[in-house]
Scaffold this motif. Structure first.
Motif, PDB file in Angstrom:
ATOM      1  N   GLY A   1       0.843  -1.190   0.000  1.00 14.92           N
ATOM      2  CA  GLY A   1       0.000   0.000   0.000  1.00 14.92           C
ATOM      3  C   GLY A   1       0.877   1.238   0.000  1.00 14.92           C
ATOM      4  O   GLY A   1       0.523   2.262  -0.584  1.00 14.92           O
ATOM      5  N   LEU A   2       2.023   1.138   0.661  1.00 12.55           N
ATOM      6  CA  LEU A   2       3.087   2.135   0.583  1.00 12.55           C
ATOM      7  C   LEU A   2       4.440   1.422   0.509  1.00 12.55           C
ATOM      8  O   LEU A   2       5.429   1.871   1.088  1.00 12.55           O
ATOM      9  CB  LEU A   2       3.067   3.076   1.787  1.00 12.55           C
ATOM     10  CG  LEU A   2       2.133   4.282   1.698  1.00 12.55           C
ATOM     11  CD1 LEU A   2       2.209   5.115   2.984  1.00 12.55           C
ATOM     12  CD2 LEU A   2       2.475   5.175   0.501  1.00 12.55           C
ATOM     13  N   GLU A   3       4.450   0.303  -0.217  1.00  9.90           N
ATOM     14  CA  GLU A   3       5.689  -0.479  -0.322  1.00  9.90           C
ATOM     15  C   GLU A   3       6.714   0.235  -1.190  1.00  9.90           C
ATOM     16  O   GLU A   3       6.368   1.020  -2.082  1.00  9.90           O
ATOM     17  CB  GLU A   3       5.394  -1.870  -0.906  1.00  9.90           C
ATOM     18  CG  GLU A   3       5.076  -1.906  -2.389  1.00  9.90           C
ATOM     19  CD  GLU A   3       3.620  -1.640  -2.720  1.00  9.90           C
ATOM     20  OE1 GLU A   3       3.210  -1.963  -3.852  1.00  9.90           O
ATOM     21  OE2 GLU A   3       2.892  -1.107  -1.852  1.00  9.90           O
ATOM     22  N   ASP A   4       7.970  -0.039  -0.911  1.00 11.90           N
ATOM     23  CA  ASP A   4       9.061   0.438  -1.756  1.00 11.90           C
ATOM     24  C   ASP A   4       9.391  -0.702  -2.723  1.00 11.90           C
ATOM     25  O   ASP A   4      10.062  -1.662  -2.354  1.00 11.90           O
ATOM     26  CB  ASP A   4      10.276   0.809  -0.902  1.00 11.90           C
ATOM     27  CG  ASP A   4      11.400   1.442  -1.712  1.00 11.90           C
ATOM     28  OD1 ASP A   4      11.629   1.003  -2.854  1.00 11.90           O
ATOM     29  OD2 ASP A   4      12.076   2.350  -1.189  1.00 11.90           O
ATOM     30  N   THR A  17      12.437  -1.027   7.743  1.00  5.15           N
ATOM     31  CA  THR A  17      11.279  -1.154   6.862  1.00  5.15           C
ATOM     32  C   THR A  17      11.718  -1.407   5.424  1.00  5.15           C
ATOM     33  O   THR A  17      12.841  -1.062   5.040  1.00  5.15           O
ATOM     34  CB  THR A  17      10.419   0.128   6.917  1.00  5.15           C
ATOM     35  OG1 THR A  17       9.250  -0.032   6.097  1.00  5.15           O
ATOM     36  CG2 THR A  17      11.191   1.351   6.437  1.00  5.15           C
ATOM     37  N   LEU A  18      10.826  -2.008   4.648  1.00  6.15           N
ATOM     38  CA  LEU A  18      10.998  -2.129   3.198  1.00  6.15           C
ATOM     39  C   LEU A  18       9.913  -1.325   2.492  1.00  6.15           C
ATOM     40  O   LEU A  18       9.484  -1.664   1.391  1.00  6.15           O
ATOM     41  CB  LEU A  18      10.966  -3.597   2.769  1.00  6.15           C
ATOM     42  CG  LEU A  18      12.182  -4.426   3.191  1.00  6.15           C
ATOM     43  CD1 LEU A  18      11.960  -5.909   2.881  1.00  6.15           C
ATOM     44  CD2 LEU A  18      13.454  -3.931   2.519  1.00  6.15           C
ATOM     45  N   SER A  19       9.478  -0.242   3.147  1.00 10.18           N
ATOM     46  CA  SER A  19       8.394   0.583   2.611  1.00 10.18           C
ATOM     47  C   SER A  19       8.903   1.998   2.355  1.00 10.18           C
ATOM     48  O   SER A  19      10.062   2.332   2.609  1.00 10.18           O
ATOM     49  CB  SER A  19       7.233   0.629   3.608  1.00 10.18           C
ATOM     50  OG  SER A  19       7.527   1.504   4.678  1.00 10.18           O
ATOM     51  N   LEU A  20       7.990   2.839   1.884  1.00 10.79           N
ATOM     52  CA  LEU A  20       8.289   4.254   1.686  1.00 10.79           C
ATOM     53  C   LEU A  20       8.194   5.044   2.983  1.00 10.79           C
ATOM     54  O   LEU A  20       8.536   6.224   3.003  1.00 10.79           O
ATOM     55  CB  LEU A  20       7.334   4.848   0.646  1.00 10.79           C
ATOM     56  CG  LEU A  20       7.406   4.245  -0.756  1.00 10.79           C
ATOM     57  CD1 LEU A  20       6.301   4.826  -1.643  1.00 10.79           C
ATOM     58  CD2 LEU A  20       8.771   4.477  -1.388  1.00 10.79           C
ATOM     59  N   ARG A  21       7.740   4.405   4.056  1.00 11.42           N
ATOM     60  CA  ARG A  21       7.564   5.087   5.338  1.00 11.42           C
ATOM     61  C   ARG A  21       8.864   5.021   6.147  1.00 11.42           C
ATOM     62  O   ARG A  21       8.916   4.447   7.231  1.00 11.42           O
ATOM     63  CB  ARG A  21       6.406   4.482   6.122  1.00 11.42           C
ATOM     64  CG  ARG A  21       5.075   4.520   5.392  1.00 11.42           C
ATOM     65  CD  ARG A  21       3.964   3.935   6.247  1.00 11.42           C
ATOM     66  NE  ARG A  21       3.533   4.882   7.272  1.00 11.42           N
ATOM     67  CZ  ARG A  21       3.461   4.596   8.565  1.00 11.42           C
ATOM     68  NH1 ARG A  21       3.847   3.422   9.021  1.00 11.42           N
ATOM     69  NH2 ARG A  21       3.023   5.498   9.423  1.00 11.42           N
ATOM     70  N   ALA A  34       6.054   4.762  16.612  1.00  6.17           N
ATOM     71  CA  ALA A  34       6.522   4.472  15.252  1.00  6.17           C
ATOM     72  C   ALA A  34       6.411   5.692  14.355  1.00  6.17           C
ATOM     73  O   ALA A  34       6.282   5.562  13.144  1.00  6.17           O
ATOM     74  CB  ALA A  34       5.721   3.309  14.664  1.00  6.17           C
ATOM     75  N   LEU A  35       6.475   6.875  14.925  1.00  3.38           N
ATOM     76  CA  LEU A  35       6.414   8.106  14.143  1.00  3.38           C
ATOM     77  C   LEU A  35       7.826   8.569  13.795  1.00  3.38           C
ATOM     78  O   LEU A  35       8.792   8.207  14.465  1.00  3.38           O
ATOM     79  CB  LEU A  35       5.683   9.185  14.932  1.00  3.38           C
ATOM     80  CG  LEU A  35       4.226   8.880  15.294  1.00  3.38           C
ATOM     81  CD1 LEU A  35       3.667   9.987  16.182  1.00  3.38           C
ATOM     82  CD2 LEU A  35       3.388   8.707  14.045  1.00  3.38           C
ATOM     83  N   PRO A  89      12.685  12.035   6.861  1.00  2.00           N
ATOM     84  CA  PRO A  89      11.897  12.772   5.870  1.00  2.00           C
ATOM     85  C   PRO A  89      11.119  13.897   6.534  1.00  2.00           C
ATOM     86  O   PRO A  89      10.738  13.795   7.702  1.00  2.00           O
ATOM     87  CB  PRO A  89      10.953  11.703   5.307  1.00  2.00           C
ATOM     88  CG  PRO A  89      10.794  10.726   6.426  1.00  2.00           C
ATOM     89  CD  PRO A  89      12.118  10.702   7.150  1.00  2.00           C
ATOM     90  N   PRO A  90      10.857  14.987   5.821  1.00  2.00           N
ATOM     91  CA  PRO A  90      10.116  16.099   6.424  1.00  2.00           C
ATOM     92  C   PRO A  90       8.672  15.735   6.772  1.00  2.00           C
ATOM     93  O   PRO A  90       8.119  16.230   7.739  1.00  2.00           O
ATOM     94  CB  PRO A  90      10.186  17.197   5.373  1.00  2.00           C
ATOM     95  CG  PRO A  90      10.473  16.483   4.083  1.00  2.00           C
ATOM     96  CD  PRO A  90      11.298  15.300   4.447  1.00  2.00           C
ATOM     97  N   VAL A  91       8.074  14.878   5.941  1.00  2.60           N
ATOM     98  CA  VAL A  91       6.696  14.413   6.198  1.00  2.60           C
ATOM     99  C   VAL A  91       6.586  12.966   5.772  1.00  2.60           C
ATOM    100  O   VAL A  91       7.380  12.481   4.939  1.00  2.60           O
ATOM    101  CB  VAL A  91       5.636  15.257   5.441  1.00  2.60           C
ATOM    102  CG1 VAL A  91       5.608  16.684   5.957  1.00  2.60           C
ATOM    103  CG2 VAL A  91       5.891  15.227   3.937  1.00  2.60           C
ATOM    104  N   ASP A  92       5.593  12.269   6.287  1.00  2.00           N
ATOM    105  CA  ASP A  92       5.303  10.917   5.827  1.00  2.00           C
ATOM    106  C   ASP A  92       4.633  10.980   4.456  1.00  2.00           C
ATOM    107  O   ASP A  92       3.882  11.926   4.176  1.00  2.00           O
ATOM    108  CB  ASP A  92       4.360  10.219   6.804  1.00  2.00           C
ATOM    109  CG  ASP A  92       5.088   9.202   7.656  1.00  2.00           C
ATOM    110  OD1 ASP A  92       6.299   9.018   7.454  1.00  2.00           O
ATOM    111  OD2 ASP A  92       4.433   8.602   8.531  1.00  2.00           O
TER     112      ASP A  92
END
Length: 294
Positions: A24-27, A224-228, A270-271, A287-290
């Motif tokens: 859903g937000l995977e890298d 993580t392996l995501s964009l988050r 987890a933020l 990152p500046p934002v999620d």
């Protein structure tokens, strides 16, 4: 090749520890790289410590399950807080694992490797009357009893790793940012002389030792392996076990050295670490934002 690995093996064991892949937000680039590493290197097992999806939606689960079932090695999967339905409250309370059906045999499954067992510990709950939202950890008495019973049933001398989603450190006493019952859980696991507990949730890798009244407990977290991302690029842990020695390497596409990938304390949530007092890895790519979730 999922489930138990019964083949004889006298040398070191190599595990890949993945977490927070967040379909859903995977890298996609990171996932393709991790899958290629698994296919090429054939670790003895893969432990995925939760958050397969972003919002537990059906398409996200289909994609996550397809990716996992294509891995031709023994796999165990923990359930993360993002993997319990957010929008379907009936399923959340009465059938929270329904969407795992394609990989249900892997979910919270014990892996038996030569002289090593990976034993699951559930830290997610459908609801927590003490606090909202229900994203943080809680080791219920029932969940802990199940894990201890599995450990105690192993043949004498079996080495043990425990796999969970949430780190067990309790950070605050206001009922908001805790893994409830984490302190007691760490103590009893240390008393069982487990090699360590594998977890995820905070999206940065770590390798820390917590001192408890029953002795030390090794806490190993995967990124993580995501964009988050938080303060490190996407990564997974390579774990080498030789006797009672456990070596951890945080592998990543950018080839950042492991000491620069690992945070030196478990954060309270987890933020992204955007406050001065929050743990940040030396690489510090916060990152500046999620990225937005649609």
């Amino acid at each position: 090749m999922h489930g138990k690995a019964a083949s004889l093996h006298d040398g070191p064991l190599r595990l890949f520890h993945l977490s927070d892949i967040h379909f859903g937000l995977e890298d996609r680039r990171a996932l393709d790289w991790a899958k290629a590493c698994i296919e090429r290197e054939k670790p003895h097992a893969v432990a995925i410590t939760g958050d397969l999806t972003m919002r537990a939606r059906h398409p996200e689960f289909r994609a996550a399950c397809a990716w996992i079932t294509a891995l031709d090695v023994p796999v165990t999967v923990e359930v993360g807080n993002h993997d319990i339905p957010y929008f379907n409250l009936y399923e959340r309370f009465f059938a929270p694992y329904k969407r795992f059906k394609a990989i249900e045999r892997l979910v919270e499954s014990q892996l038996d490797l030569p002289n090593l067992a990976i034993v699951p510990l559930r830290t997610t709950t459908r609801a927590q009357y003490q606090r909202f939202p229900w994203s943080n950890g809680w080791v219920t008495d029932h969940a802990l009893d199940q894990t201890l019973a599995a450990i105690d049933a192993l043949p004498a001398g079996t080495r043990v790793l425990v796999a969970a989603h949430h780190p067990l450190t309790e950070r605050r006493a206001d009922g908001k940012l805790l893994t409830i019952n984490g302190t007691r859980t760490m103590e009893v696991l240390a008393g069982r002389k487990v090699l360590g507990i594998l977890s995820g949730h905070v999206h940065d890798p770590f390798d820390l030792t917590e001192q408890t009244p029953a002795g030390p407990l090794r806490m190993i977290g995967a990124g993580t392996l995501s964009l988050r991302i938080r303060s490190t690029p996407p990564s997974f842990n390579e774990i080498i076990i030789a006797g009672d020695s456990v070596q951890v390497k945080a592998r990543n596409l950018e080839k950042v050295p492991t000491p620069a990938m690992q945070i030196d304390a478990v954060p309270e949530n987890a933020l992204p670490p955007r406050q001065p007092q929050e743990p940040v890895a030396p690489v510090a790519t916060v990152p500046p934002v999620d990225p937005p979730v649609h």
